[in-house]
Design an enzyme around this catalytic site. Structure first.
Site, PDB file in Angstrom:
ATOM      1  N   THR A 161      46.721  35.954  48.331  1.00  0.00           N
ATOM      2  CA  THR A 161      46.332  36.711  49.207  1.00  0.00           C
ATOM      3  C   THR A 161      45.167  36.702  50.007  1.00  0.00           C
ATOM      4  O   THR A 161      44.162  36.037  49.543  1.00  0.00           O
ATOM      5  CB  THR A 161      46.250  38.200  48.352  1.00  0.00           C
ATOM      6  OG1 THR A 161      45.709  39.437  49.445  1.00  0.00           O
ATOM      7  CG2 THR A 161      45.242  37.856  47.312  1.00  0.00           C
TER       8      THR A 161
ATOM      9  N   GLU B 103      43.075  38.696  50.471  1.00  0.00           N
ATOM     10  CA  GLU B 103      41.996  39.594  49.955  1.00  0.00           C
ATOM     11  C   GLU B 103      40.850  38.456  48.908  1.00  0.00           C
ATOM     12  O   GLU B 103      40.029  38.802  48.829  1.00  0.00           O
ATOM     13  CB  GLU B 103      42.450  40.573  48.973  1.00  0.00           C
ATOM     14  CG  GLU B 103      43.288  41.683  49.735  1.00  0.00           C
ATOM     15  CD  GLU B 103      42.312  42.719  50.350  1.00  0.00           C
ATOM     16  OE1 GLU B 103      41.194  42.902  49.949  1.00  0.00           O
ATOM     17  OE2 GLU B 103      42.744  43.290  51.098  1.00  0.00           O
TER      18      GLU B 103
ATOM     19  N   TYR C  13      41.368  43.566  42.341  1.00  0.00           N
ATOM     20  CA  TYR C  13      42.737  42.792  42.838  1.00  0.00           C
ATOM     21  C   TYR C  13      42.690  41.593  43.277  1.00  0.00           C
ATOM     22  O   TYR C  13      43.175  40.569  42.697  1.00  0.00           O
ATOM     23  CB  TYR C  13      43.399  43.628  43.996  1.00  0.00           C
ATOM     24  CG  TYR C  13      44.821  43.083  44.459  1.00  0.00           C
ATOM     25  CD1 TYR C  13      45.707  42.809  43.802  1.00  0.00           C
ATOM     26  CD2 TYR C  13      44.278  42.683  45.887  1.00  0.00           C
ATOM     27  CE1 TYR C  13      46.848  41.938  44.591  1.00  0.00           C
ATOM     28  CE2 TYR C  13      45.307  41.871  46.633  1.00  0.00           C
ATOM     29  CZ  TYR C  13      46.799  41.768  46.015  1.00  0.00           C
ATOM     30  OH  TYR C  13      47.706  41.064  46.682  1.00  0.00           O
TER      31      TYR C  13
ATOM     32  N   LYS D 211      43.826  37.971  41.451  1.00  0.00           N
ATOM     33  CA  LYS D 211      44.486  36.855  42.289  1.00  0.00           C
ATOM     34  C   LYS D 211      43.727  35.738  42.471  1.00  0.00           C
ATOM     35  O   LYS D 211      44.439  34.386  42.599  1.00  0.00           O
ATOM     36  CB  LYS D 211      44.641  37.502  43.796  1.00  0.00           C
ATOM     37  CG  LYS D 211      45.927  38.582  43.745  1.00  0.00           C
ATOM     38  CD  LYS D 211      47.307  37.948  43.651  1.00  0.00           C
ATOM     39  CE  LYS D 211      48.281  38.693  43.905  1.00  0.00           C
ATOM     40  NZ  LYS D 211      49.434  38.013  43.880  1.00  0.00           N
TER      41      LYS D 211
END
Length: 364
Positions: free
Chosen positions: A129, A131, A153, A157
């Site tokens: 991701t 992010e 999150y 990840k």
């Protein structure tokens, strides 16, 4: 004939449904992992059930034994690990669950492949991701940009990204990460900001909602179409060597822009006034305030400037990130939700009429 057997975790999600369609079209036998739940979340793949070469299996990313058994049963040639607790805001509320699925879950997949001695025959795609870049250190972001995760999150990840890299180097496995920037569609979950906007525009246009509340309207994202992105996932596993790729459009827009285009598509032109928490989106024709900012939707730490550089994917994979434009994406989502709101309203009226008839004793 070469065996083409794909196992997709997260098959019931937006990406899983599009990827299933894509791989079935390529002649794959597709196996999807689903979790047992009292609520059925299979509406995105309901049209595929009963299709030859499409199979569903119960297992869980939290349960290593179920994954080992499933991989042993299916003997996949490709695994696409799309399963995740993928909502950033929810990760602040459920950080331990997020870590177990999004971080350790990746390790469980890798070990399931090794336990079944499929290291040399099974290629693994990990859905990473944008992010990871979090509190960004450069724009746009590419495969060499430093990571600075800014949510539970993203931190989970990041473990998934590095454990993929470690198993690739330690065990010579063909496992790769696709660093996906925001990708949306008419199948996006309704709690995600883009879908929240398109649904609200449809409901407001049809008189079913008064106002839309959002968080930071100035947040910048690189938004693409999920249907286009699953093709790049597949291309990554067809590459000669296992490498990680940024999957993005290379074009950036604000939440405010997304909102403006969505409302414009239903015939409402918004004018934004004010700043920060005091900013409002006003219907230029009527003067009604249709969009307001609510601090309830601000995150403890917020990522505000994601912008991907897809140069490597274009050059080495031949992938076209511009197949669907930002404007086309917004239009697709709004048109879908206009039909959905109208259909939901019609169904609601039928139920109300039936209830009224029952109450009057007309129907027994």
């Amino acid at each position: 004939m070469e065996r083409k057997v794909a196992l997709i975790t997260g098959v019931t999600g937006q990406d899983g449904s599009y990827l299933s369609e894509f791989l079935l079209g390529k002649g794959y036998s597709v196996h999807g992992l689903i979790r047992r739940s009292s609520v059925d979340y299979r509406e995105r793949i309901a049209h595929l059930e009963g299709t030859p070469n499409f199979h569903l299996h119960y297992a869980d990313m939290n349960d290593s034994m179920s994954l080992v058994k499933l991989v042993g049963l299916v003997q996949p040639t490709e695994i696409y690990n799309l399963a995740a607790q993928s909502h950033v805001q929810v990760s602040f509320d459920a950080p331990e669950f997020t870590a177990d699925v999004d971080a350790v879950g990746v390790l469980r997949i890798l070990e399931a492949v090794r336990t079944n001695h499929l290291e040399k025959s099974c290629r693994i795609y990990q859905a990473s991701t944008s992010e990871l870049y979090g509190k960004v250190e450069e724009v746009p972001q590419n495969e060499k940009t430093p990571f600075h995760p800014y949510s539970p999150y993203a931190v989970a990840k990041l473990y998934g990204y590095w454990i993929i890299k470690e198993y690739r180097e330690a065990y010579n496995m063909f496992c790769c990460s696709g660093i996906l920037f925001n990708h949306e569609s008419e199948r996006r979950g309704e709690t995600f900001v883009t879908r929240k906007i398109t649904l609200a525009a449809a409901r407001i246009a049809q008189g079913k909602q008064d106002k839309l509340y959002l968080g930071n309207l100035s947040s910048l994202r690189d938004w693409g179409y999920a249907r286009d992105y699953v093709e790049c996932m597949w291309l990554i596993l067809q590459h000669e060597t296992p490498e990680d790729f940024v999957i993005a459009t290379g074009v950036q827009h604000s939440v405010r822009e997304f909102c403006y285009l969505a409302f414009k598509h239903v015939g409402i032109e918004l004018e934004f006034q004010g700043e920060g928490e005091n900013e409002k989106g006003i219907d230029k024709k009527t003067g009604r305030v249709l969009v307001e900012v609510s601090p309830d939707f601000y995150r403890p730490t917020d990522v505000v400037n994601l912008w991907g550089d897809p140069t490597k994917a274009k050059r080495e994979l031949g992938w076209n990130p511009a197949k669907t434009t930002f404007e086309q994406l917004v239009a697709l989502m709004v048109e879908h939700d206009m039909k959905k709101v109208a259909a939901d309203d019609a169904a609601s009226r039928v139920h109300m009429n039936l209830a009224e008839y029952l109450e009057k004793g007309v129907v027994k």
